[in-house]
Scaffold this motif. Structure first.
Motif, PDB file in Angstrom:
ATOM      1  N   ASP A  45      32.033 -30.438-115.294  1.00 55.27           N
ATOM      2  CA  ASP A  45      33.033 -30.822-116.037  1.00 55.27           C
ATOM      3  C   ASP A  45      34.351 -31.227-114.966  1.00 55.27           C
ATOM      4  O   ASP A  45      34.793 -32.702-114.537  1.00 55.27           O
ATOM      5  N   THR A 157      36.423 -31.090-122.173  1.00 51.87           N
ATOM      6  CA  THR A 157      35.576 -31.252-122.811  1.00 51.87           C
ATOM      7  C   THR A 157      34.857 -31.222-124.810  1.00 51.87           C
ATOM      8  O   THR A 157      35.621 -30.331-124.560  1.00 51.87           O
ATOM      9  N   ARG A 158      34.747 -31.790-125.115  1.00 48.07           N
ATOM     10  CA  ARG A 158      34.022 -31.599-127.268  1.00 48.07           C
ATOM     11  C   ARG A 158      32.957 -30.724-127.006  1.00 48.07           C
ATOM     12  O   ARG A 158      31.779 -31.171-126.736  1.00 48.07           O
ATOM     13  N   ARG A 171      37.122 -26.916-129.891  1.00 49.44           N
ATOM     14  CA  ARG A 171      35.867 -27.908-129.148  1.00 49.44           C
ATOM     15  C   ARG A 171      35.886 -28.485-129.986  1.00 49.44           C
ATOM     16  O   ARG A 171      34.745 -29.298-129.933  1.00 49.44           O
ATOM     17  N   HIS A 193      43.853 -36.134-120.454  1.00 47.24           N
ATOM     18  CA  HIS A 193      41.629 -35.255-120.523  1.00 47.24           C
ATOM     19  C   HIS A 193      40.798 -36.558-121.001  1.00 47.24           C
ATOM     20  O   HIS A 193      40.539 -36.546-122.342  1.00 47.24           O
ATOM     21  N   PHE A 195      38.120 -36.927-120.571  1.00 45.31           N
ATOM     22  CA  PHE A 195      36.782 -36.702-121.198  1.00 45.31           C
ATOM     23  C   PHE A 195      36.955 -35.636-122.358  1.00 45.31           C
ATOM     24  O   PHE A 195      35.560 -36.115-123.127  1.00 45.31           O
ATOM     25  N   CYS A 196      37.814 -35.880-123.243  1.00 45.67           N
ATOM     26  CA  CYS A 196      38.073 -35.417-124.257  1.00 45.67           C
ATOM     27  C   CYS A 196      37.581 -35.708-125.752  1.00 45.67           C
ATOM     28  O   CYS A 196      36.934 -34.656-126.146  1.00 45.67           O
ATOM     29  N   LYS A 198      34.170 -36.258-124.896  1.00 46.20           N
ATOM     30  CA  LYS A 198      33.026 -36.700-124.107  1.00 46.20           C
ATOM     31  C   LYS A 198      32.056 -35.495-124.773  1.00 46.20           C
ATOM     32  O   LYS A 198      33.004 -34.086-123.947  1.00 46.20           O
ATOM     33  N   LYS A 200      28.854 -32.370-123.558  1.00 46.41           N
ATOM     34  CA  LYS A 200      28.323 -32.220-122.190  1.00 46.41           C
ATOM     35  C   LYS A 200      26.945 -32.926-121.455  1.00 46.41           C
ATOM     36  O   LYS A 200      27.177 -33.096-120.415  1.00 46.41           O
ATOM     37  N   TRP A 202      27.495 -36.064-121.500  1.00 46.05           N
ATOM     38  CA  TRP A 202      27.434 -37.896-120.993  1.00 46.05           C
ATOM     39  C   TRP A 202      28.061 -37.147-119.448  1.00 46.05           C
ATOM     40  O   TRP A 202      28.362 -37.993-118.677  1.00 46.05           O
ATOM     41  N   ILE A 203      28.812 -35.666-119.180  1.00 39.23           N
ATOM     42  CA  ILE A 203      28.927 -35.646-118.203  1.00 39.23           C
ATOM     43  C   ILE A 203      27.834 -35.319-117.366  1.00 39.23           C
ATOM     44  O   ILE A 203      28.105 -36.048-115.608  1.00 39.23           O
TER      45      ILE A 203
END
Length: 268
Positions: A45, A157-158, A171, A193, A195-196, A198, A200, A202-203
């Motif tokens: 991330d 990320t979430r 998360r 933040h 990506f918060c 999104k 994994k 998506w990453i």
């Protein structure tokens, strides 16, 4: 893949920050900023976020410096984490030689980790936290003020919307307990933040579409060690580890499960 048009977002408490649009997220970024910082652990991330920020600076030919902030955690049982972060730092610096980088390294005593002491330390927000988030944010605040840094980015990320064992409960939702807003301002420093909201998958998709799977390959998600998976790590610890040696992954911690799920979602 990056739309570098600046988008003015008018919010009374955001000082009308300028944003750069990337896919379906907005990254606060002002072309006049001289110094920005990003927390880089050596994971996928934060490595992606550092890459995107560098790509923005390169393509816009900006004079913005990037400060990497890395926290040394669980030094005795997972000494390789420091070298994972150095691998990412060196990759980014070599990929974008026109940008000036700095690296700041902080140390968090294992005895103060939330997993050891729980959330017992009073925080200025009125909440109670463990030692690692207290040390992390305090060090970021210090570095940003010492180095006149305009913005600090972190790649939180979430959780995936599937049932994975031992998923961290902070998360679980799209609005996490740790981050109420993707952007806030503290001590005149922009905290972001991006990506918060999104997960994994998506990453990992960004690595694939940006054609930087070689960067992904040097990142590490596993948080296993000889204490949690002695059958895999055996006696490997600070005293027996050689810097940059190959280290296995446990395959069973939440972070391994999450990464493997995200890779499968992207046919990798």
């Amino acid at each position: 893949f990056i739309n570098l048009s600046k988008i003015a977002i008018s919010k009374s408490n955001m000082n009308n920050l300028n944003y750069i649009e990337y896919k379906d997220i907005l990254i606060p970024f002002d072309y006049d900023w001289k110094n920005i910082s990003v927390s880089v652990s050596g994971g996928a991330d934060s490595a992606l976020l550092a890459y995107l920020l560098s790509k923005i600076i390169k393509e816009e030919r900006l004079k913005t410096n990037i400060h990497f902030i890395t926290n040394i955690r669980m030094w005795e049982s997972r000494p390789w984490q420091r070298y994972d972060s150095l691998n990412v730092y060196n990759y980014i610096r070599e990929t974008f030689p026109s940008i000036t980088y700095f690296r700041h390294e902080n140390y968090i005593p294992p005895e103060l980790e939330t997993s050891k002491i729980g959330k017992i330390i009073p925080h200025f927000t009125g909440e109670r936290k463990g030692g690692d988030p207290i040390c992390t944010f305090s060090y970021v605040n210090y570095i940003c003020n010492r180095e006149n840094i305009n913005s600090w980015y972190a790649a939180l990320t979430r959780n995936p919307e599937i049932n994975l064992s031992n998923a961290p409960d902070d998360r679980n939702s799209k609005e996490t307990d740790n981050v109420k807003n993707p952007v806030e301002i503290f001590n005149n420093i922009v905290i972001s933040h991006p990506f918060c909201n999104k997960a994994k998958d998506w990453i990992i998709k960004q690595y694939k579409e940006l054609d930087i799977l070689d960067l992904l390959s040097i990142t590490r998600s596993c948080e296993g060690d000889k204490n949690s998976a002695p059958e895999i790590f055996e006696s490997l610890d600070f005293y027996s580890y050689t810097p940059y040696q190959n280290v296995p992954t446990c395959g069973k911690c939440f972070w391994c499960q999450e990464r493997n799920w995200a890779l499968s979602q992207n046919n990798l």
